[in-house]
Design a protein around this motif. Structure first.
Motif, mmCIF file in Angstrom:
data_model
loop_
_atom_site.group_PDB
_atom_site.id
_atom_site.type_symbol
_atom_site.label_atom_id
_atom_site.label_comp_id
_atom_site.label_asym_id
_atom_site.label_seq_id
_atom_site.Cartn_x
_atom_site.Cartn_y
_atom_site.Cartn_z
ATOM 1 N N LEU A 70 2.535 3.726 -3.684
ATOM 2 C CA LEU A 70 2.691 2.966 -2.439
ATOM 3 C C LEU A 70 4.135 2.526 -2.236
ATOM 4 O O LEU A 70 4.649 2.545 -1.114
ATOM 5 C CB LEU A 70 1.761 1.737 -2.447
ATOM 6 N N ALA A 71 4.807 2.123 -3.318
ATOM 7 C CA ALA A 71 6.217 1.717 -3.215
ATOM 8 C C ALA A 71 7.069 2.874 -2.703
ATOM 9 O O ALA A 71 7.987 2.682 -1.894
ATOM 10 C CB ALA A 71 6.722 1.240 -4.580
ATOM 11 N N ILE A 72 6.746 4.087 -3.148
ATOM 12 C CA ILE A 72 7.476 5.272 -2.692
ATOM 13 C C ILE A 72 7.098 5.609 -1.248
ATOM 14 O O ILE A 72 7.962 5.886 -0.410
ATOM 15 C CB ILE A 72 7.194 6.474 -3.621
ATOM 16 N N ALA A 73 5.778 5.604 -0.964
ATOM 17 C CA ALA A 73 5.299 5.975 0.369
ATOM 18 C C ALA A 73 5.849 5.048 1.449
ATOM 19 O O ALA A 73 6.172 5.486 2.557
ATOM 20 C CB ALA A 73 3.775 5.970 0.388
ATOM 21 N N PHE A 74 5.966 3.747 1.149
ATOM 22 C CA PHE A 74 6.465 2.780 2.121
ATOM 23 C C PHE A 74 7.990 2.627 2.043
ATOM 24 O O PHE A 74 8.556 1.801 2.758
ATOM 25 C CB PHE A 74 5.796 1.420 1.907
ATOM 26 N N ASN A 75 8.613 3.407 1.141
ATOM 27 C CA ASN A 75 10.077 3.396 1.019
ATOM 28 C C ASN A 75 10.629 1.974 0.845
ATOM 29 O O ASN A 75 11.575 1.558 1.529
ATOM 30 C CB ASN A 75 10.720 4.073 2.245
ATOM 31 N N LEU A 76 10.022 1.222 -0.063
ATOM 32 C CA LEU A 76 10.449 -0.159 -0.292
ATOM 33 C C LEU A 76 11.831 -0.188 -0.935
ATOM 34 O O LEU A 76 12.192 0.707 -1.709
ATOM 35 C CB LEU A 76 9.445 -0.867 -1.217
ATOM 36 N N ASN A 77 12.586 -1.225 -0.609
ATOM 37 C CA ASN A 77 13.874 -1.372 -1.283
ATOM 38 C C ASN A 77 13.618 -1.700 -2.757
ATOM 39 O O ASN A 77 12.521 -2.131 -3.122
ATOM 40 C CB ASN A 77 14.741 -2.432 -0.593
ATOM 41 N N PRO A 78 14.603 -1.485 -3.648
ATOM 42 C CA PRO A 78 14.373 -1.642 -5.093
ATOM 43 C C PRO A 78 13.767 -2.980 -5.495
ATOM 44 O O PRO A 78 12.868 -3.025 -6.339
ATOM 45 C CB PRO A 78 15.785 -1.475 -5.682
ATOM 46 N N THR A 79 14.234 -4.059 -4.898
ATOM 47 C CA THR A 79 13.728 -5.383 -5.266
ATOM 48 C C THR A 79 12.251 -5.525 -4.939
ATOM 49 O O THR A 79 11.447 -5.990 -5.764
ATOM 50 C CB THR A 79 14.526 -6.483 -4.538
ATOM 51 N N MET A 80 11.860 -5.115 -3.722
ATOM 52 C CA MET A 80 10.458 -5.209 -3.321
ATOM 53 C C MET A 80 9.585 -4.243 -4.126
ATOM 54 O O MET A 80 8.438 -4.563 -4.480
ATOM 55 C CB MET A 80 10.310 -4.903 -1.826
ATOM 56 N N ALA A 81 10.127 -3.071 -4.425
ATOM 57 C CA ALA A 81 9.376 -2.072 -5.193
ATOM 58 C C ALA A 81 9.072 -2.587 -6.595
ATOM 59 O O ALA A 81 7.936 -2.482 -7.077
ATOM 60 C CB ALA A 81 10.163 -0.766 -5.267
ATOM 61 N N VAL A 82 10.082 -3.174 -7.242
ATOM 62 C CA VAL A 82 9.870 -3.714 -8.588
ATOM 63 C C VAL A 82 8.913 -4.900 -8.535
ATOM 64 O O VAL A 82 8.047 -5.055 -9.404
ATOM 65 C CB VAL A 82 11.211 -4.120 -9.238
ATOM 66 N N GLY A 83 9.033 -5.732 -7.501
ATOM 67 C CA GLY A 83 8.107 -6.856 -7.342
ATOM 68 C C GLY A 83 6.672 -6.379 -7.227
ATOM 69 O O GLY A 83 5.757 -6.970 -7.826
ATOM 70 N N LEU A 84 6.462 -5.312 -6.462
ATOM 71 C CA LEU A 84 5.116 -4.747 -6.327
ATOM 72 C C LEU A 84 4.627 -4.190 -7.662
ATOM 73 O O LEU A 84 3.453 -4.351 -8.021
ATOM 74 C CB LEU A 84 5.126 -3.639 -5.274
ATOM 75 N N MET A 85 5.528 -3.559 -8.407
ATOM 76 C CA MET A 85 5.151 -2.996 -9.704
ATOM 77 C C MET A 85 4.836 -4.082 -10.729
ATOM 78 O O MET A 85 3.971 -3.898 -11.591
ATOM 79 C CB MET A 85 6.269 -2.086 -10.221
ATOM 80 N N ILE A 86 5.539 -5.208 -10.640
ATOM 81 C CA ILE A 86 5.220 -6.332 -11.531
ATOM 82 C C ILE A 86 3.760 -6.717 -11.348
ATOM 83 O O ILE A 86 3.005 -6.890 -12.306
ATOM 84 C CB ILE A 86 6.131 -7.543 -11.247
#
Length: 292
Positions: free
Chosen positions: A60-76
């Motif tokens: 989902l982080a890739i599909a929504f093209n999240l910026n690095p900070t938001m992507a890592v937050g989602l992965m946390i």
């Protein structure tokens, strides 16, 4: 101490411990023996929680093209185990409480090993700082499980054994109390995060909702695919979509020292209370059957 800290460090743990105590009065040792004797439900639940949830979060982080900070937050968030809130929701939804408690306890302990591995990869992949050593507070995590979950449930089970009639009379009042406390906690979470709700929903609201719905749907479908009964399916569905937001906040703000990474966690917490509340409303009204 800020309002958010009072809620997360005092009010929420205390409320959940009280609910776990009441939950314990509905359980007997045989409930946990059945979980051990028929481990299929545990294996399915843990697979969803520890394997498929991080994979879905990553995609989902890739599909929504999240910026690095938001992507890592989602992965946390996607790497965190279920929390006591999932046990509360399972109780009101009339799922298999023993299974829910077992999944929460096991996933919490196993995630001590899996979180550093997955997050290190996420930090490297999404281009954030990679020189951070991720070490979870192992003793604090185990202590949290003991104080909020294991000890109150054990005390409740002792009362169930020695004061059976009293414990049975308390089942409905405690389920009602669980619902009320759930609503109060949800309002408290909204109040504590009001200043970031607008920004958070705009940036990661949709992806957080997708993560919540996809993981819950996967939990239910896998439970049904392997022909588990409704009570077990409910527990696995809830455990798959209700995460330990408190632990996620600790990782983001304390270990990684990045408050902005807490945005997806705060938004997800709001969504999971909403979807959890809907499940409680729909499933809590149904009549319990001896075998579903």
């Amino acid at each position: 101490m800020t309002t958010a800290e009072i809620i997360s460090k005092i009010f929420l743990p205390l409320s959940l411990a009280i609910i776990m105590f009441g939950m314990g009065m509905t359980l007997i040792p045989a409930d946990f023996k059945r979980v051990v004797k028929y481990p299929k439900a545990v294996l399915i639940g843990l697979s969803n929680q520890l394997i498929f949830l991080p994979i879905i979060g990553f995609l989902l982080a890739i599909a929504f093209n999240l910026n690095p900070t938001m992507a890592v937050g989602l992965m946390i968030l996607a790497t965190c185990p279920g929390g006591p809130t999932s046990n509360l929701i399972t109780q009101v939804c009339k799922g298999n409480i023993a299974l829910s408690v077992t999944l929460t306890a096991i996933s919490s302990i196993v995630s001590i090993l899996t979180i550093p591995f997955i997050l290190s990869y996420a930090l490297a992949y999404f281009g954030s700082e990679t020189n951070i050593t991720i070490q979870l507070p192992i003793l604090d995590t185990i202590l949290q499980i003991m104080v909020i979950t294991v000890i109150p449930i054990s005390l409740g089970m002792i009362i169930r054994k020695h004061k059976t009639n009293f414990a049975k009379r308390m089942e409905k009042p405690m389920r009602l109390a669980s619902t009320i406390i759930f609503i109060i906690v949800f309002i408290a979470v909204l109040a504590a995060n009001y200043n970031m709700i607008g920004t958070g929903m705009k940036e990661v609201g949709l992806v957080a909702l997708c993560l919540n719905i996809f993981t819950m749907t996967l939990g239910f479908l896998t439970a049904k695919l392997f022909k588990l009964d409704l009570k077990n399916a409910i527990s696995i569905t809830i455990e798959s979509g209700i995460q330990n937001g408190t632990l996620a906040f600790v990782i983001a703000t304390t270990i990684l020292n990045n408050v902005e990474m807490g945005l997806p966690i705060g938004v997800y917490s709001i969504w999971m209370f909403i979807t959890g509340g809907i499940l409680m409303w729909k499933l809590g009204k149904r009549k319990e059957l001896g075998s579903e």
